[in-house]
Motif scaffolding. Structure first.
Motif, mmCIF file in Angstrom:
data_model
loop_
_atom_site.group_PDB
_atom_site.id
_atom_site.type_symbol
_atom_site.label_atom_id
_atom_site.label_comp_id
_atom_site.label_asym_id
_atom_site.label_seq_id
_atom_site.Cartn_x
_atom_site.Cartn_y
_atom_site.Cartn_z
ATOM 1 N N LYS A 1 0.848 -1.207 0.000
ATOM 2 C CA LYS A 1 0.000 0.000 0.000
ATOM 3 C C LYS A 1 0.876 1.247 0.000
ATOM 4 O O LYS A 1 1.357 1.678 1.040
ATOM 5 N N PRO A 2 1.089 1.846 -1.192
ATOM 6 C CA PRO A 2 1.959 3.025 -1.240
ATOM 7 C C PRO A 2 1.288 4.217 -0.548
ATOM 8 O O PRO A 2 0.065 4.354 -0.593
ATOM 9 N N ILE A 3 2.109 5.051 0.067
ATOM 10 C CA ILE A 3 1.558 6.219 0.754
ATOM 11 C C ILE A 3 2.130 7.512 0.192
ATOM 12 O O ILE A 3 3.181 7.521 -0.448
ATOM 13 N N CYS A 4 1.410 8.581 0.450
ATOM 14 C CA CYS A 4 1.775 9.913 -0.041
ATOM 15 C C CYS A 4 3.111 10.340 0.546
ATOM 16 O O CYS A 4 3.331 10.245 1.754
ATOM 17 N N ARG A 5 3.983 10.871 -0.333
ATOM 18 C CA ARG A 5 5.299 11.265 0.152
ATOM 19 C C ARG A 5 5.273 12.647 0.812
ATOM 20 O O ARG A 5 6.278 13.106 1.325
ATOM 21 N N ILE A 6 4.112 13.300 0.793
ATOM 22 C CA ILE A 6 4.006 14.594 1.485
ATOM 23 C C ILE A 6 3.331 14.423 2.851
ATOM 24 O O ILE A 6 3.804 14.940 3.846
ATOM 25 N N CYS A 7 2.228 13.679 2.898
ATOM 26 C CA CYS A 7 1.460 13.650 4.152
ATOM 27 C C CYS A 7 1.253 12.259 4.719
ATOM 28 O O CYS A 7 0.677 12.123 5.799
ATOM 29 N N GLY A 8 1.670 11.215 4.002
ATOM 30 C CA GLY A 8 1.495 9.854 4.515
ATOM 31 C C GLY A 8 0.105 9.281 4.261
ATOM 32 O O GLY A 8 -0.197 8.163 4.688
ATOM 33 N N GLY A 9 -0.753 10.028 3.566
ATOM 34 C CA GLY A 9 -2.121 9.556 3.271
ATOM 35 C C GLY A 9 -2.132 8.417 2.252
ATOM 36 O O GLY A 9 -1.098 8.102 1.645
ATOM 37 N N ALA A 10 -3.313 7.838 2.053
ATOM 38 C CA ALA A 10 -3.445 6.723 1.101
ATOM 39 C C ALA A 10 -3.437 7.251 -0.331
ATOM 40 O O ALA A 10 -3.998 8.309 -0.620
ATOM 41 N N LEU A 11 -2.802 6.489 -1.223
ATOM 42 C CA LEU A 11 -2.744 6.903 -2.632
ATOM 43 C C LEU A 11 -3.787 6.154 -3.452
ATOM 44 O O LEU A 11 -3.972 4.947 -3.273
ATOM 45 N N ARG A 12 -4.435 6.881 -4.354
ATOM 46 C CA ARG A 12 -5.376 6.252 -5.278
ATOM 47 C C ARG A 12 -4.781 6.316 -6.692
ATOM 48 O O ARG A 12 -4.640 7.389 -7.277
ATOM 49 N N GLU A 13 -4.411 5.142 -7.238
ATOM 50 C CA GLU A 13 -3.800 5.101 -8.579
ATOM 51 C C GLU A 13 -4.861 5.377 -9.636
ATOM 52 O O GLU A 13 -5.976 4.871 -9.545
ATOM 53 N N PHE A 14 -4.496 6.199 -10.658
ATOM 54 C CA PHE A 14 -5.457 6.414 -11.741
ATOM 55 C C PHE A 14 -4.878 6.209 -13.131
ATOM 56 O O PHE A 14 -5.609 6.234 -14.125
ATOM 57 N N LEU A 15 -3.571 5.995 -13.242
ATOM 58 C CA LEU A 15 -2.994 5.783 -14.578
ATOM 59 C C LEU A 15 -1.738 4.936 -14.476
ATOM 60 O O LEU A 15 -0.869 5.202 -13.642
ATOM 61 N N ASP A 16 -1.657 3.914 -15.343
ATOM 62 C CA ASP A 16 -0.459 3.064 -15.394
ATOM 63 C C ASP A 16 0.069 3.086 -16.822
ATOM 64 O O ASP A 16 -0.613 2.614 -17.745
ATOM 65 N N LEU A 17 1.240 3.670 -17.017
ATOM 66 C CA LEU A 17 1.812 3.778 -18.371
ATOM 67 C C LEU A 17 2.819 2.663 -18.647
ATOM 68 O O LEU A 17 3.594 2.730 -19.599
ATOM 69 N N GLY A 18 2.806 1.665 -17.787
ATOM 70 C CA GLY A 18 3.594 0.455 -18.051
ATOM 71 C C GLY A 18 5.050 0.575 -17.666
ATOM 72 O O GLY A 18 5.484 1.585 -17.106
ATOM 73 N N PRO A 19 5.846 -0.466 -17.982
ATOM 74 C CA PRO A 19 7.284 -0.418 -17.672
ATOM 75 C C PRO A 19 7.961 0.590 -18.601
ATOM 76 O O PRO A 19 7.739 0.566 -19.818
ATOM 77 N N GLN A 20 8.768 1.467 -18.024
ATOM 78 C CA GLN A 20 9.387 2.540 -18.815
ATOM 79 C C GLN A 20 10.857 2.691 -18.448
ATOM 80 O O GLN A 20 11.229 2.530 -17.273
ATOM 81 N N PRO A 21 11.675 3.056 -19.428
ATOM 82 C CA PRO A 21 13.065 3.425 -19.111
ATOM 83 C C PRO A 21 13.097 4.861 -18.572
ATOM 84 O O PRO A 21 12.069 5.530 -18.540
#
Ligand code: DWN
Ligand code: SAH
Ligand code: ZN
Length: 411
Positions: free
Chosen positions: A4-24
């Motif tokens: 469960k990834p958390i917000c790097r500013i406030c520690g809140g829960a993250l809601r994913e909305f876009l996955d652009l796949g594996p990228q270099p």
């Protein structure tokens, strides 16, 4: 990394909305002798989320800062005359509005080749550029600016404070959004900033990215995507206050934010106005984010369909501008040399290399006219006016431009 990834500013829960796949990495241009290794080279999952608590939009996985920014970092800010004018204008404003006391001092994070600070240096004003990439830091020095070749953080801020005293202005263009350790950065800036000083930063505006479906603004270096709302919330956590905002036309739509010590300056009506606009647009609503993600898929499919049609008709298509952004576009869409035979770019450090992941050769701008292709895919779409004017002869010779922001259009 936890499930469960958390917000790097406030520690809140993250809601994913876009996955652009594996990228270099966006700027990991490949030397020709390394092309066979590229299929096995570094990739990370390029996915974006919004914090459910503070609304900060951010990458879920990210690349270590010293992997992205090192001596061979190829980006040179001064490659665009529009950007040179933009930063000369801003430096003039700093000189006349902020750096007016006795012996003023300005610090720039991500000073790159000195595109902004050279104007400050010419005016004889005390300054310091902070630039972790060795080669380009050296270019900055040769342009007459004082540069420290390190990553800015809380520790460096304390050393600058000890050596040079408080800063009247701390500035960062297209840099603050690139740093995963913003906690250390903001603590450092809070300490370094003079009581009446300002921290000014400009970065791609999330509102513009949504409105234009400009999903190629999303790549490893762009870790945070700001709105007035998320910046206001973040600043308050560090005893800073968002006192002014400005929407900028450069780089496809940016937000300039001005932070001051809490209570030190009046808050401009522009802040209230933009907060209201973001609320009315439903910028942080899940329906908006879902619509954006659907739009990205559609845009990608349309672009590939058009490029395949042109290939099947035997047309020659080249790309214009080997941007970091285009790494996302090309890899997400699977655009390889069968669809775009080469990309021309004015940056010497990129010429002769191949695009990360998709291995499209990069050549000099002279190759563009030798002979002109049938179509040119405008990858540096944020510099459209400048490039179309410079390359007017291409259109006159019957060439056509392929645009893809905000939608796929040939003209
Ligand atoms: O945020 C960032 C911005 C400021 O710069 C960094 N993370 C990395 C970089 O992103 P980018 O590579 O997407 O930036 P640009 O400014 O869109 O890159 C333009 C590219 O096009 C450069 O490689 C130079 C090239 N170019 C050209 O060949 N002819 C640009 C112009 C204006 C031209 O006339
Ligand atoms: N300000 C320039 C350069 C943007 S590219 C412009 O707007 O065109 C991003 C720059 O940020 C790179 O030059 C990179 O080396 C620098 N950077 C990344 N992390 C940094 C940090 N922690 N401190 C200072 N600069 C940093
Ligand atoms: Zn948060």
């Amino acid at each position: 990394m936890s499930d469960k990834p958390i917000c790097r500013i406030c520690g809140g829960a993250l809601r994913e909305f876009l996955d652009l796949g594996p990228q270099p990495m966006g700027n990991a241009f490949v030397p020709p002798d390394k092309r066979d290794d590229e299929a096995f080279a570094f990739r990370f999952r390029l996915a974006v989320a919004m914090c459910e608590a503070c609304t900060m939009v951010q990458l879920i996985d990210y690349v270590q800062h010293d992997q992205m920014f090192h001596s061979a970092y190829p980006y040179r800010s001064s490659g665009s005359s529009v950007m040179r004018a933009h930063f000369e204008d801003l430096a003039g404003r700093f000189l006349s509005e902020e750096l007016t006391g006795s012996d003023p001092f300005i610090v720039e994070l991500g000073s790159n080749d000195g595109i902004m600070l050279h104007t400050i240096a010419k005016a004889g004003v005390r300054h310091l550029g902070v630039e972790p990439c060795g080669d380009v830091a050296e270019v900055g020095r040769s342009n007459g600016i004082r540069v420290v070749n390190e990553f800015f953080d809380e520790d460096l801020a304390a050393r600058i404070l000890a050596d040079d005293g408080k800063a009247d202005v701390v500035f960062a263009a297209n840099t603050f959004s690139h740093i995963d350790f913003l906690d250390s950065i903001l603590r450092g800036i809070k300490n370094l900033l003079a009581p009446g000083g300002v921290f000014v930063f400009e970065d791609p505006y999330f509102g513009d990215i949504v409105q234009r479906a400009s999903f190629d603004q999303i790549y490893d270096e762009h870790i945070f995507f700001f709105t007035a709302r998320s910046v206001q919330d973040m600043a308050a956590r560090y005893g800073l206050e968002l006192v002014d905002v400005e929407l900028l036309p450069v780089h496809g739509g940016e937000l300039r934010c001005v932070l001051a010590h809490t209570g030190a300056r009046p808050v401009s009506p522009a802040v209230t106005e933009l907060l209201k606009q973001e609320e009315e647009q439903g910028l942080t609503d899940s329906a908006t984010l879902t619509r954006f993600a659907d739009g990205v898929r559609e845009l990608g499919e349309n672009l590939v369909a058009r490029l395949r049609e042109l290939r099947d008709q035997g047309k020659r298509v080249v790309g214009y501008g080997a941007t970091a952004k285009s790494t996302t576009l090309l890899n997400y869409c699977g655009i390889t040399p069968d669809l775009v035979s080469f990309i021309c770019d004015s940056t010497a450090e990129k010429q002769g290399r191949l695009t990360p992941g998709t291995l499209i050769p990069i050549e000099s701008p002279e190759a563009f006219a030798d002979p002109y292709p049938d179509y040119a895919l405008l990858l540096a779409w944020n510099h459209k006016d400048e490039i179309l004017e410079k390359e007017a002869a291409f259109r006159e010779a019957g060439g056509r431009w392929i645009h893809y922001v905000p939608d796929v259009r040939i003209d």
